[in-house]
Design a protein around this motif. Structure first.
Motif, PDB file in Angstrom:
ATOM      1  N   GLY A 152       0.879  -1.269   0.173  1.00 35.31           N
ATOM      2  CA  GLY A 152      -0.094  -0.050  -0.037  1.00 35.31           C
ATOM      3  C   GLY A 152       0.980   1.328  -0.067  1.00 35.31           C
ATOM      4  O   GLY A 152       0.167   2.171   0.476  1.00 35.31           O
ATOM      5  N   GLU A 153       2.133   1.263  -0.476  1.00 39.14           N
ATOM      6  CA  GLU A 153       3.024   2.410  -0.220  1.00 39.14           C
ATOM      7  C   GLU A 153       2.427   3.397  -1.277  1.00 39.14           C
ATOM      8  O   GLU A 153       2.641   4.565  -0.865  1.00 39.14           O
ATOM      9  N   PRO A 190      13.462  -1.190  -6.917  1.00 42.96           N
ATOM     10  CA  PRO A 190      14.075  -0.166  -5.935  1.00 42.96           C
ATOM     11  C   PRO A 190      13.053   0.444  -5.033  1.00 42.96           C
ATOM     12  O   PRO A 190      11.724   0.661  -5.205  1.00 42.96           O
ATOM     13  N   GLY A 191      13.596   0.840  -3.748  1.00 42.25           N
ATOM     14  CA  GLY A 191      12.848   1.588  -3.035  1.00 42.25           C
ATOM     15  C   GLY A 191      12.957   3.059  -3.430  1.00 42.25           C
ATOM     16  O   GLY A 191      12.782   3.476  -4.351  1.00 42.25           O
ATOM     17  N   TYR A 192      12.566   3.984  -2.352  1.00 43.47           N
ATOM     18  CA  TYR A 192      12.703   5.293  -2.691  1.00 43.47           C
ATOM     19  C   TYR A 192      13.947   5.773  -2.873  1.00 43.47           C
ATOM     20  O   TYR A 192      15.040   5.679  -2.178  1.00 43.47           O
ATOM     21  N   THR A 193      14.123   5.991  -4.072  1.00 38.60           N
ATOM     22  CA  THR A 193      15.511   6.482  -4.652  1.00 38.60           C
ATOM     23  C   THR A 193      15.570   7.871  -5.304  1.00 38.60           C
ATOM     24  O   THR A 193      14.713   8.178  -6.360  1.00 38.60           O
ATOM     25  N   GLU A 194      16.656   8.551  -4.766  1.00 40.67           N
ATOM     26  CA  GLU A 194      16.420   9.942  -5.176  1.00 40.67           C
ATOM     27  C   GLU A 194      17.029  10.311  -6.569  1.00 40.67           C
ATOM     28  O   GLU A 194      18.239  10.080  -6.826  1.00 40.67           O
ATOM     29  N   SER A 213      11.309   7.212   6.952  1.00 39.31           N
ATOM     30  CA  SER A 213      10.758   6.872   8.132  1.00 39.31           C
ATOM     31  C   SER A 213      10.405   5.414   7.985  1.00 39.31           C
ATOM     32  O   SER A 213      10.344   4.643   8.917  1.00 39.31           O
ATOM     33  N   ARG A 214       9.799   5.341   6.601  1.00 37.52           N
ATOM     34  CA  ARG A 214       9.213   3.946   6.443  1.00 37.52           C
ATOM     35  C   ARG A 214      10.367   2.892   5.923  1.00 37.52           C
ATOM     36  O   ARG A 214      10.010   1.820   5.349  1.00 37.52           O
ATOM     37  N   THR A 215      11.466   3.274   5.737  1.00 39.73           N
ATOM     38  CA  THR A 215      12.575   2.653   5.251  1.00 39.73           C
ATOM     39  C   THR A 215      13.590   1.956   6.348  1.00 39.73           C
ATOM     40  O   THR A 215      14.203   2.688   6.866  1.00 39.73           O
ATOM     41  N   PRO A 216      13.427   0.674   6.581  1.00 39.00           N
ATOM     42  CA  PRO A 216      14.037   0.365   7.943  1.00 39.00           C
ATOM     43  C   PRO A 216      15.569   0.537   7.846  1.00 39.00           C
ATOM     44  O   PRO A 216      16.076   0.926   9.170  1.00 39.00           O
ATOM     45  N   LEU A 217      16.143   0.661   6.787  1.00 43.21           N
ATOM     46  CA  LEU A 217      17.512   0.856   6.705  1.00 43.21           C
ATOM     47  C   LEU A 217      17.896   2.614   7.096  1.00 43.21           C
ATOM     48  O   LEU A 217      18.964   2.839   7.246  1.00 43.21           O
ATOM     49  N   GLY A 218      16.798   3.332   7.053  1.00 39.67           N
ATOM     50  CA  GLY A 218      17.022   4.369   7.841  1.00 39.67           C
ATOM     51  C   GLY A 218      17.500   5.551   6.802  1.00 39.67           C
ATOM     52  O   GLY A 218      17.740   6.688   7.011  1.00 39.67           O
ATOM     53  N   ASP A 249      15.068  -2.124  -1.759  1.00 46.73           N
ATOM     54  CA  ASP A 249      14.226  -1.071  -1.110  1.00 46.73           C
ATOM     55  C   ASP A 249      14.468  -0.689   0.301  1.00 46.73           C
ATOM     56  O   ASP A 249      13.849  -0.221   0.893  1.00 46.73           O
ATOM     57  N   GLY A 250      15.643  -1.091   1.037  1.00 47.47           N
ATOM     58  CA  GLY A 250      15.972  -0.772   2.101  1.00 47.47           C
ATOM     59  C   GLY A 250      15.207  -1.428   3.278  1.00 47.47           C
ATOM     60  O   GLY A 250      15.109  -0.891   4.478  1.00 47.47           O
ATOM     61  N   GLY A 251      14.490  -2.517   2.628  1.00 43.40           N
ATOM     62  CA  GLY A 251      13.441  -3.255   3.686  1.00 43.40           C
ATOM     63  C   GLY A 251      12.047  -2.576   3.451  1.00 43.40           C
ATOM     64  O   GLY A 251      11.327  -3.179   4.567  1.00 43.40           O
ATOM     65  N   MET A 252      11.614  -1.535   2.766  1.00 42.87           N
ATOM     66  CA  MET A 252      10.491  -1.047   2.791  1.00 42.87           C
ATOM     67  C   MET A 252       9.225  -2.129   2.709  1.00 42.87           C
ATOM     68  O   MET A 252       8.158  -2.142   3.350  1.00 42.87           O
ATOM     69  N   THR A 253       9.414  -2.976   1.908  1.00 48.88           N
ATOM     70  CA  THR A 253       8.375  -3.914   1.681  1.00 48.88           C
ATOM     71  C   THR A 253       8.304  -5.317   2.535  1.00 48.88           C
ATOM     72  O   THR A 253       7.615  -6.142   2.332  1.00 48.88           O
ATOM     73  N   SER A 254       9.293  -5.167   3.384  1.00 46.90           N
ATOM     74  CA  SER A 254       9.454  -6.199   4.368  1.00 46.90           C
ATOM     75  C   SER A 254       8.721  -6.176   5.515  1.00 46.90           C
ATOM     76  O   SER A 254       8.556  -7.066   6.425  1.00 46.90           O
ATOM     77  N   LEU A 255       7.997  -4.973   5.769  1.00 49.17           N
ATOM     78  CA  LEU A 255       7.006  -4.618   6.969  1.00 49.17           C
ATOM     79  C   LEU A 255       5.982  -5.015   6.739  1.00 49.17           C
ATOM     80  O   LEU A 255       5.254  -5.219   5.436  1.00 49.17           O
TER      81      LEU A 255
END
Length: 255
Positions: A152-153, A190-194, A213-218, A249-255
């Motif tokens: 649901g991101e 990819p997660g949130y990638t600038e 804040s929603r990316t576990p790797l911070g 994705d820095g763990g974003m979809t692991s949550l």
């Protein structure tokens, strides 16, 4: 940098900037002969400067004639095309919205670029890779997905989320259909990638902080974070990987 892609020929769409440019440049550093494909030909030509063997071609992924012509241009010399990265995409910030508020034209434009554009890129990649034998048999096709197509991101981005979910489904279907040809097809998420695609978030302190804040790797991702998995999937080390989703994705979809 090593030579993990030595002797391979690769085409990357959306290669004038962002993730596409980073991946195409890394492929070149790994020994591949790389085609930087983009509707922005000037940007693609600038990207290939100082990269021996790299070339730029104009490709509008929404126009099949443009896609076909680009592939024909690349294949004129008869050399095989071993790797295709279907990366070109759009995210229409300020226009995409929850479904009740979404304008039909925004939906159509997003689907046209992200899903139909991927369809056309992959369609002609498969045509270029089928029917080959020996050392030239098969190839690797890599599509750029998104966490919004998995969870649901992207609840406020109906069109974008739907387009990327479609890409994920397309990859599974094509992988199953052409495995017998030795063609591998995978998705990288990819997660949130600038990149220039997300300046609406990166330029707003509150929005950026919320998504980080929603990316576990911070931290936010960078295009460089995506290069390694693309190199792996493009190379022979990934010869048994197909139809899969590789999350960076820095763990974003692991949550």
């Amino acid at each position: 940098m090593g030579e993990r892609l030595h002797g391979k020929r690769a085409l990357v769409t959306g290669a004038a900037s962002g993730i596409g440019r980073a991946v195409a440049t890394r492929f070149a550093a790994e020994g591949a002969q790389v085609v930087f494909a983009d509707r922005d030909l000037i940007g693609a030509e600038q990207a290939v400067q100082d990269l021996p063997g790299a070339v730029a071609v104009r490709m509008d992924v929404t126009d099949e004639d443009s896609v076909r012509a680009a592939y024909e241009q690349v294949l004129t010399d008869g050399a095989p095309l071993d790797v295709v990265v279907a990366n070109a995409g759009v995210q229409l910030f300020g226009q995409d919205a929850p479904i009740a508020d979404l304008d039909l034209e925004v939906w159509r434009r997003t689907i046209e670029v992200n899903l139909t554009g991927t369809f056309l890129t992959v369609k002609h990649a498969v045509r270029a890779m089928t029917g080959r034998s020996g050392a030239n048999r098969g190839g690797s096709i890599i599509c750029t997905g998104s966490p919004t197509g998995l969870n649901g991101e992207g609840r406020d981005f109906t069109a974008y989320s739907s387009s990327k979910a479609g890409v994920h489904g397309l990859v599974r279907t094509v992988a199953a259909a052409y495995a017998h040809e030795g063609i591998r097809v995978n998705t990288v998420v990819p997660g949130y990638t600038e990149t220039p695609l997300v300046t609406a978030i990166s330029g707003d302190e509150a929005s950026r902080a919320a998504i980080v804040s929603r990316t576990p790797l911070g931290r936010a991702g960078t295009p460089a974070d995506v290069e390694g998995i693309m190199v792996y999937l493009a190379g022979d080390e990934a010869s048994f990987a197909t139809g899969a989703i590789f999350r960076v994705d820095g763990g974003m979809t692991s949550l």
